[in-house]
Design a protein around this motif. Structure first.
Motif: not given
Length: 202
Positions: A66-67, A70, A74, A85, A120-121, A123-125
């Motif tokens: 995930t890091e 991200a 960004a 991604f 967070r994963s 949310e990123l997706t």
């Protein structure tokens, strides 16, 4: 007694390294204890059982992946974000196959309830997919499609399932082109007309 120098974090990191080297299925409490040069009982002071150890590997790997994702997405949107991604996802899986395999396990909700990285994963997706104008339930459907496409491709690649002479990298790139076009042209929901019969499967 807790052996000096050992901790849950150190045990998890060593287990993750072993998973990447020899495969997740080969990671056992006994095998890890031999790596540390201790008895099995020394590790049970830090992890309850093999299941907990593998969940810890999954959470570590998920946080690392995930890091990485991200950082790559960004400031990007649309196709640029999708490609960034997907490439970060794939690179992590190829570089850390054992950790990646652990992230694909089925988890009980309580095992991952405190995982900030997991939230967070998602949310990123969803953030990436919202840039395509999607909302629920299409966000969930599209997220599942991407996961299936990425995981299926990576699984075949890791297992040597692509025997054709065409470069795997080229097929991956074209697959991302196709996914971008699909997301840009995602079919809209059309509810049945009033009084009409809904022919969809329940």
């Amino acid at each position: 007694m807790v052996r000096a120098g050992l901790s849950a974090a150190k045990v998890t990191e060593a287990a993750a390294e072993m998973a990447d080297e020899v495969g997740l299925d080969q990671v056992t409490i006994s095998a890890l204890a031999r790596r540390f040069g201790v008895k099995d009982a020394s590790l049970y002071s830090h992890v309850k059982n093999l299941r907990e150890l593998r969940v810890r590997i999954a959470l570590l790997g998920g946080a690392e992946m995930t890091e990485r994702i991200a950082a790559e997405v960004a400031g990007r949107a649309g196709k640029d974000a999708l490609v960034a991604f997907a490439n970060a996802y794939r690179r992590f899986a190829l570089e850390h196959p054992g950790r990646y395999a652990a992230t694909q396990m089925q988890f009980d909700p309580e095992e991952v309830a405190d995982s900030v990285a997991l939230r967070r994963s998602v949310e990123l997706t969803y953030g990436m997919l919202r840039a395509y104008g999607l909302s629920e339930p299409d966000l969930t459907d599209a997220g599942r499609l991407l996961r299936a496409a990425f995981h299926g491709y990576i699984h075949l690649e890791l297992s040597g399932g692509f025997a054709h002479s065409r470069q795997v990298e080229d097929s991956w790139s074209r697959s991302l082109d196709a996914l971008h076009v699909l997301l840009e042209n995602w079919p809209s929901h059309q509810p049945p007309e009033a009084g009409g019969r809904d022919e969809r499967m329940p």
